[in-house]
Design a protein around this motif. Sequence first.
Motif, PDB file in Angstrom:
ATOM      1  N   LYS A 186       0.846  -1.204   0.000  1.00  0.00           N
ATOM      2  CA  LYS A 186       0.000   0.000   0.000  1.00  0.00           C
ATOM      3  C   LYS A 186       0.879   1.251   0.000  1.00  0.00           C
ATOM      4  N   GLU A 187       1.920   1.258   0.866  1.00  0.00           N
ATOM      5  CA  GLU A 187       2.778   2.442   0.924  1.00  0.00           C
ATOM      6  C   GLU A 187       3.484   2.654  -0.413  1.00  0.00           C
ATOM      7  N   TRP A 192       2.528   1.724  -3.382  1.00  0.00           N
ATOM      8  CA  TRP A 192       1.530   2.128  -4.388  1.00  0.00           C
ATOM      9  C   TRP A 192       1.187   3.605  -4.256  1.00  0.00           C
ATOM     10  N   GLU A 193       1.005   4.058  -2.992  1.00  0.00           N
ATOM     11  CA  GLU A 193       0.522   5.429  -2.782  1.00  0.00           C
ATOM     12  C   GLU A 193       1.672   6.431  -2.679  1.00  0.00           C
ATOM     13  N   ARG A 197       3.383   7.451  -5.937  1.00  0.00           N
ATOM     14  CA  ARG A 197       2.521   8.111  -6.926  1.00  0.00           C
ATOM     15  C   ARG A 197       2.191   7.201  -8.109  1.00  0.00           C
ATOM     16  N   LYS A 203      -3.834   6.433  -6.273  1.00  0.00           N
ATOM     17  CA  LYS A 203      -4.295   7.143  -5.076  1.00  0.00           C
ATOM     18  C   LYS A 203      -4.654   6.159  -3.972  1.00  0.00           C
ATOM     19  N   THR A 204      -5.367   5.071  -4.336  1.00  0.00           N
ATOM     20  CA  THR A 204      -5.798   4.122  -3.303  1.00  0.00           C
ATOM     21  C   THR A 204      -5.416   2.709  -3.692  1.00  0.00           C
ATOM     22  N   TYR A 205      -4.719   2.044  -2.772  1.00  0.00           N
ATOM     23  CA  TYR A 205      -4.260   0.671  -2.972  1.00  0.00           C
ATOM     24  C   TYR A 205      -5.362  -0.311  -2.599  1.00  0.00           C
ATOM     25  N   ARG A 219      -7.225  -2.235  -7.832  1.00  0.00           N
ATOM     26  CA  ARG A 219      -6.345  -1.087  -7.582  1.00  0.00           C
ATOM     27  C   ARG A 219      -6.623   0.023  -8.586  1.00  0.00           C
ATOM     28  N   TYR A 240       0.060  15.748  -4.368  1.00  0.00           N
ATOM     29  CA  TYR A 240       0.504  15.055  -3.148  1.00  0.00           C
ATOM     30  C   TYR A 240       1.189  16.048  -2.214  1.00  0.00           C
TER      31      TYR A 240
END
Lengths: 344, 344
Positions: free
Chosen positions: A154-155, A157-158, A161, A164-166, A173, A279
């Motif tokens: 998740k980290e 992925w987000e 950049r 936005k949401t994993y 996704r 971001y």
Amino acid sequence: MGIAMRTVAVALPAIALLAGCAQTGGINVKEVGSYHIGGEPVTLKGLPTKKMVYSPGSPPVTLNPNGDFVAGQMYTRYTILENPRASVPMLMWHGGGLSGTTYETKPDGKPGWEMDFLRDGWSVYVSDAVERGRASWARYPEIFQGEPVFRTKKEAWELFRIGKTYASDPKSRQAIPGTLFPIADFDQFTKQSIPRWATNDERTQRAYDQYVQQACPCVIVVHSQGGNFALTSALKYPDKVKAVVLVEPSGSPDPDKTDLAPLRNVPMLWVWGDYIQDYPFWKSIKERQERFRAALNQAGGQGDLLDLPAKGIHGNSHMIMMDTNSRQISGLIQDWLKTQGLVR
Amino acid sequence: MGIAMRTVAVALPAIALLAGCAQTGGINVKEVGSYHIGGEPVTLKGLPTKKMVYSPGSPPVTLNPNGDFVAGQMYTRYTILENPRASVPMLMWHGGGLSGTTYETKPDGKPGWEMDFLRDGWSVYVSDAVERGRASWARYPEIFQGEPVFRTKKEAWELFRIGKTYASDPKSRQAIPGTLFPIADFDQFTKQSIPRWATNDERTQRAYDQYVQQACPCVIVVHSQGGNFALTSALKYPDKVKAVVLVEPSGSPDPDKTDLAPLRNVPMLWVWGDYIQDYPFWKSIKERQERFRAALNQAGGQGDLLDLPAKGIHGNSHMIMMDTNSRQISGLIQDWLKTQGLVR
């Protein structure tokens, strides 16, 4: 593992100059190898012994964890060209929670920036910082302070950049529309993650400083967390560092508290991908870096900017060297290094 | 980083055959790169969040250690020749508490067996097993069971048959008289040590099996702890593994409980250094390996032996590829591979 046609096309002029290998399209390599840099002796006492079997079929061994160790060394792998067209080698420094694989490969299996710059005439060193990869890590809390941190998918992925949401399910996704990150290979990319400590910056800087003294004069290409280490080493050894290419660096010495005059003859290029304004975390990082760049120019240095969206190149993530246009971007960096007179 | 004269001399015939690069003495490389193999998705839940700053000057981030990870993958780095003289690539598998650096470098800074075999006409893959080096490692005890084990300098000195008794002060260390290990560089060698688990053999075997399916047909050169993994993979994929060179392997499947017939067409060479009879631990390991080799020959396979002291080559430690005569030994392995028709 095949080479994209675009890569071959761009590399042809390089190949033509590689004496002896032109007709076969390869690169002429004088030597490959690796070595470790730095590290300090450490002695542990008072820990209990334990019995273990090292591998199935081998007899058990009583293990005494107490004794002498080395800790805080880093690692570098080199590929030296027989006929480099660059006047110095290129050192490639990775970012946080990652290792030298950042530059070796792309999650789609295609070769990375290391191969691009070898084709472009550079002898290349790809290192693992203290605690990462082949540099190895040390027992904690006895030697390293605190705990290692493991990056979640998740980290990655987000924070990088990509989306936005994993979501755990790849099909659910939401990637950023227009992203150039090879999202179908995101899970493969996460295999490159390496645990990190937040307490090893001093050890890491010490090793990088020794590395620069050993492997340079050089050009440093640095990504993300590595930025602060590269700028700090360049401030200490401005005669050894002929240029620094900062790819989305996340930190730097405080320009208000640092005399940047020593960097007057160290040209630098900042490279930024897309979506940063969306971001707050990255926006604030880029603003800090822009303050450093302005201060460098004010001090009589050369801080250049390659803002990809401003140049009409859209869709790059934080992992620019993993994106589908990675060869285009390494080519733009090569062009800048040519204007600095560092490579033919 | 210079190449020993002996290396150059031995390598000349190889170079003469490397189309295009002969006049400059380099090797003609088509592509360098790396990739990760295997690994399984893992999800962690219920761990507390924490705040941390990733690098000096960057804003603090709230870190949630819970989430999705990948664990159990391995890593390989490849150097593909433009004109290999071997019919398949060579995979180099390291031993316990070590990584692929075993083959990349020698503690005296000279290039290792990887460079030797590249010069001898092999495309070479140098891997890091699960949990080691660039393969990365996973949180424990939540994902990996048990604790990592860190090798002391004392264990490396004594277990690897460099000296009988270790001392913290290099000047007080008693090396085995006549050892060919570069003892002046022993402390540098220990920087290659990588923490290990005693609980990851299944994960490691699973990754090696996938690696063989992906990267082979191939020849496997394997050291120490890797022996059991290589023999197990060869038993599963005998059509993929064209030969195995076992350098002081420490373990193997039980020959009394294993049908070795599938290995009938997988020629194998066991390589042993010196002083083994003086170490009960190594004596018992070698005896087990000799039982496996005898059973392999009995099953109609080919288990050859390169017992260096019996050949009049004295002074080799367990780290044969680090010893001062490493090029001589890689040459003997190359000769055996030639007799198997695997390289010109």
